[in-house]
Design a protein around this motif. Structure first.
Motif, mmCIF file in Angstrom:
data_model
loop_
_atom_site.group_PDB
_atom_site.id
_atom_site.type_symbol
_atom_site.label_atom_id
_atom_site.label_comp_id
_atom_site.label_asym_id
_atom_site.label_seq_id
_atom_site.Cartn_x
_atom_site.Cartn_y
_atom_site.Cartn_z
ATOM 1 N N ASP A 176 0.809 -1.215 0.000
ATOM 2 C CA ASP A 176 0.000 0.000 0.000
ATOM 3 C C ASP A 176 0.843 1.267 0.000
ATOM 4 O O ASP A 176 0.309 2.363 0.137
ATOM 5 C CB ASP A 176 -0.922 0.004 1.235
ATOM 6 C CG ASP A 176 -1.926 -1.131 1.202
ATOM 7 O OD1 ASP A 176 -2.431 -1.430 0.101
ATOM 8 O OD2 ASP A 176 -2.206 -1.718 2.255
ATOM 9 N N ARG B 124 -3.263 -5.999 6.311
ATOM 10 C CA ARG B 124 -4.599 -5.419 6.166
ATOM 11 C C ARG B 124 -5.664 -5.993 7.101
ATOM 12 O O ARG B 124 -6.429 -5.233 7.706
ATOM 13 C CB ARG B 124 -5.058 -5.564 4.715
ATOM 14 C CG ARG B 124 -4.400 -4.581 3.760
ATOM 15 C CD ARG B 124 -4.970 -4.736 2.370
ATOM 16 N NE ARG B 124 -4.379 -3.791 1.432
ATOM 17 C CZ ARG B 124 -4.732 -3.710 0.158
ATOM 18 N NH1 ARG B 124 -5.656 -4.534 -0.315
ATOM 19 N NH2 ARG B 124 -4.157 -2.830 -0.636
ATOM 20 N N ARG C 118 -5.540 -4.283 10.603
ATOM 21 C CA ARG C 118 -5.427 -2.828 10.760
ATOM 22 C C ARG C 118 -6.616 -2.251 11.533
ATOM 23 O O ARG C 118 -7.636 -2.892 11.687
ATOM 24 C CB ARG C 118 -5.300 -2.156 9.384
ATOM 25 C CG ARG C 118 -3.952 -2.448 8.730
ATOM 26 C CD ARG C 118 -3.805 -1.833 7.361
ATOM 27 N NE ARG C 118 -2.516 -2.232 6.750
ATOM 28 C CZ ARG C 118 -2.188 -2.032 5.498
ATOM 29 N NH1 ARG C 118 -3.041 -1.422 4.683
ATOM 30 N NH2 ARG C 118 -1.025 -2.441 5.038
ATOM 31 N N THR D 192 -0.924 5.197 4.100
ATOM 32 C CA THR D 192 -1.474 4.391 5.185
ATOM 33 C C THR D 192 -1.648 5.182 6.471
ATOM 34 O O THR D 192 -1.994 4.615 7.506
ATOM 35 C CB THR D 192 -0.552 3.185 5.459
ATOM 36 O OG1 THR D 192 0.734 3.674 5.870
ATOM 37 C CG2 THR D 192 -0.399 2.311 4.228
#
Length: 325
Positions: free
Chosen positions: A197, A255, A258, A292
């Motif tokens: 990302d 992911r 998170r 992010t």
């Protein structure tokens, strides 16, 4: 076609050898002190660079010596799968203005262009060169060589005056340290996933990861912290201890885990470990436009921006960009 210029006749240029490590570190220190007042690069940092699978010293790097044998210039080109090249150029502050930087920058570009035909067909190829924001001579040189400013990166730092608060772990996540030979590839895969990302992401080779971070004389597995959800790595903070400060090399959360406080928890856990070791300063590098939200996280943890580094880019061949944008 890449432009060329000549070095002053009294200067000598050749490929570096491992015996040049200490002389190169002295050059880097002189440049860092001139810009920031302190040296940053260590012998082990440079040794790891020169052993990287992404560079061949005999063809991808150059050292320039004065008539008395002082190393006054250095350049290297690191190759990421023939689609992206990273150039480093250093010129001793007492020898600026003699054309050394221009000569080395052009050598770097010429070497990168030699490798462009090896890139996959239709893929964009670019050359990046990062300098400190206070390096005015470097900025002028890169702009004169048709580089364009594309990104700012920050050095963020915390100076701790007390033990940081203990992190809270939720949903069954537990923290443990890295086990060499057991966790190598799983950690690499997990960190690679977290960086997909990030701007400009290109897949990293496992051998480069292992050689650059693990196969170092100063590697300490007790400073690599893994957040585990059962037998799965949810995230990690891969840290390194320098004489004057702690350093967070990589901080990432995959992911599915998170928005659960893992990033902050890993950062605080790292701070506490460094504090217990007697190190009060901890630093890291981050994209100033992190996609992010990393810069917000680091500020929440008490870190502040102390330096900026500017990345300049030159397109060597147009095409489809293989990286994350």
């Amino acid at each position: 076609m890449t432009k060329t210029n000549k070095l002053p006749r009294e200067l000598f240029i050749r490929a570096p050898a491992m015996d040049d490590l200490e002389a190169a570190i002295k050059l880097f220190a002189a440049c860092d002190i001139a810009e920031w007042g302190e040296a940053e690069y260590t012998l082990e940092d440079l040794r790891a660079d020169w052993r990287s699978p992404e560079i061949a010293l005999d063809s991808d790097a150059w050292v320039v010596f004065s008539p008395v044998g002082q190393l006054v210039g250095y350049a290297a080109v690191f190759n990421r799968e023939n689609v992206r090249f990273y150039a480093d150029v250093y010129v001793h502050p007492e020898h600026c203005g003699r054309g050394i930087g221009t000569h080395l920058a052009r050598l770097s570009e010429a070497r990168a262009r030699q490798l462009v035909p090896k890139a996959p067909s239709g893929t964009r190829v670019n050359l990046l060169n990062t300098i400190s924001s206070v390096n005015e001579a470097g900025r002028r040189l890169l702009e004169a060589e048709a580089y364009a400013l594309t990104r700012h990166f920050w050095r963020m730092r915390i100076e701790m005056d007390g033990m940081p608060p203990a992190p809270e772990w939720h949903n069954g996540v537990a923290i443990r340290t890295f086990v060499p030979d057991q966790d190598d590839y799983a950690t690499f895969e997990a960190m690679e996933e977290t960086f997909k990302d990030h701007w400009g992401y290109l897949p990293w080779r496992f051998d480069s990861f292992k050689q650059g971070l693990i196969e170092r004389e100063d590697f300490d597995p007790n400073l690599w912290f893994l957040a585990m959800d059962g037998d799965k790595i949810a995230g990690g903070a891969l840290c390194h201890s320098y004489p004057d400060e702690g350093w967070v090399n990589i901080l990432g959360v995959r992911r599915p885990w998170r928005r659960q406080g893992l990033g902050l928890g890993l950062l605080l856990h790292s701070f506490r470990e460094f504090y217990q070791r007697g190190q009060r300063i901890v630093s890291l590098g981050v994209d100033s436009q992190s996609q992010t939200g990393a810069t917000h996280l680091y500020r929440r943890a008490g870190m502040q921006v102390v330096r900026q580094f500017d990345t300049y880019e030159k397109e060597l061949r147009p095409g489809k960009d293989p990286s994350t944008q």
